[in-house]
Design a protein around this motif. Structure first.
Motif, PDB file in Angstrom:
ATOM      1  N   VAL A 122       0.834  -1.202   0.000  1.00  0.00           N
ATOM      2  CA  VAL A 122       0.000   0.000   0.000  1.00  0.00           C
ATOM      3  C   VAL A 122       0.865   1.247   0.000  1.00  0.00           C
ATOM      4  CG1 VAL A 122      -1.577   1.361   1.436  1.00  0.00           C
ATOM      5  CG2 VAL A 122      -2.061  -1.040   0.984  1.00  0.00           C
ATOM      6  N   MET A 167       0.578   4.065  -2.986  1.00  0.00           N
ATOM      7  CA  MET A 167       0.297   5.476  -2.731  1.00  0.00           C
ATOM      8  C   MET A 167       1.489   6.357  -3.103  1.00  0.00           C
ATOM      9  SD  MET A 167      -2.125   5.653   0.688  1.00  0.00           S
ATOM     10  CE  MET A 167      -1.003   4.846   1.828  1.00  0.00           C
ATOM     11  N   GLN A 199      -5.838   4.615   2.274  1.00  0.00           N
ATOM     12  CA  GLN A 199      -5.847   4.644   0.812  1.00  0.00           C
ATOM     13  C   GLN A 199      -7.167   5.190   0.277  1.00  0.00           C
ATOM     14  OE1 GLN A 199      -4.948   0.851  -1.088  1.00  0.00           O
ATOM     15  NE2 GLN A 199      -3.667   1.912  -2.570  1.00  0.00           N
TER      16      GLN A 199
END
Length: 274
Positions: free
Chosen positions: A47, A51, A150
């Motif tokens: 993640v 990002m 997110q």
């Protein structure tokens, strides 16, 4: 020999004083290593990578900067003050446009804040970022930090991209906001069972570093006494210059991230508890 012993005791004292503290202060936070800085150690590597790629693409195409930071605890400092001060320290956004965003999450305090630069107050006003923040609350309460952060991060990046009339390839298959998480109990959990990996690994590294340093100091002291001299001279200088050289080399081999570009915040934003 007494000097070496005193130095060793001083190192042990500093170690003992440092271990209980896992809070962050704006004044002591280092320069960012990327757009996603997970000091609390609650986000997965995948993640963070996703990002980070989105933030870099957004910056390349629009010159906007979106930073996301997690910390362990604010130690009773207001979350909006911490966010505003960190925004100013890192100078998020470009100096001429002030198009920067800082998303801050204090995990153990259950507090969140989205700080908005002057240049974004038209499309990301307090009400809008307040809505985005509230959409993250169910996931944050469930300790699903990957999806929760997110969710808000992608929503903000999509709004900026749409305003700039560009498409983010890293979000091409992602909606502006993710599906609503399953219903959860609205009451905040009585305690947090999450234990960050960083909180475990950091003291072990610190113990090892100090232990090796103490052994090295004692060994040098004995060698100096055996040779009729003291620690110091060219040997210690050489070690320090070698360390500096290595440190500089490590810094220069960074991924090219330059941090904030001189922007400032207008003090706008929104946040709350979860």
């Amino acid at each position: 020999m007494k000097t070496q012993r005193r130095f060793a005791f001083l190192l042990i004292f500093l170690l003992a004083a440092a271990l209980p503290s896992f809070s962050e202060k704006v004044a002591t936070l280092p320069a960012p290593t990327g757009y996603i800085d997970d000091y609390a150690g609650v986000l997965s590597a995948s993640v963070i990578s996703d990002m980070e790629a989105t933030a870099r693409e957004l910056h390349d195409k629009t010159r906007a900067q979106v930073f996301l930071v997690t910390v362990n605890t604010l130690e009773d400092e207001p979350v909006e003050t911490f966010a505003n001060d960190l925004f100013a320290k890192w100078k998020i956004g470009e100096k001429k446009t002030d198009r920067g965003i800082l998303m801050l999450f204090a995990i153990k305090d259950h507090k969140r804040w989205i700080e908005v630069g002057y240049g974004f107050e038209g499309i990301l006003n307090d009400a809008k970022v307040g809505d985005i923040g509230r959409e993250m609350v169910p996931g944050l309460r469930a300790q699903n930090y990957d999806d929760a952060t997110q969710l808000g991060f992608n929503a903000i990046c999509n709004i900026i991209a749409a305003d700039s009339n560009i498409t983010l390839s890293s979000l091409a298959d992602s909606p502006q906001t993710a599906a609503e998480p399953p219903p959860t109990d609205t009451a905040a959990p009585e305690s947090t069972s999450h234990f960050s990996l960083w909180s475990l690994v950091f003291p072990l590294f610190w113990f090892a570093f100090v232990f090796i340093l103490i052994i090295r100091v004692i060994w040098r002291g004995r060698r100096g006494i055996a040779s009729g001299g003291y620690i110091g001279g060219s040997t210690w200088s050489d070690d320090r210059s070698s360390f500096s050289s290595s440190d500089s080399s490590s810094s220069s081999s960074d991924s090219g991230f330059s941090g904030g570009d001189g922007g400032s915040s207008g003090g706008g934003g929104a946040g709350g508890d979860w």
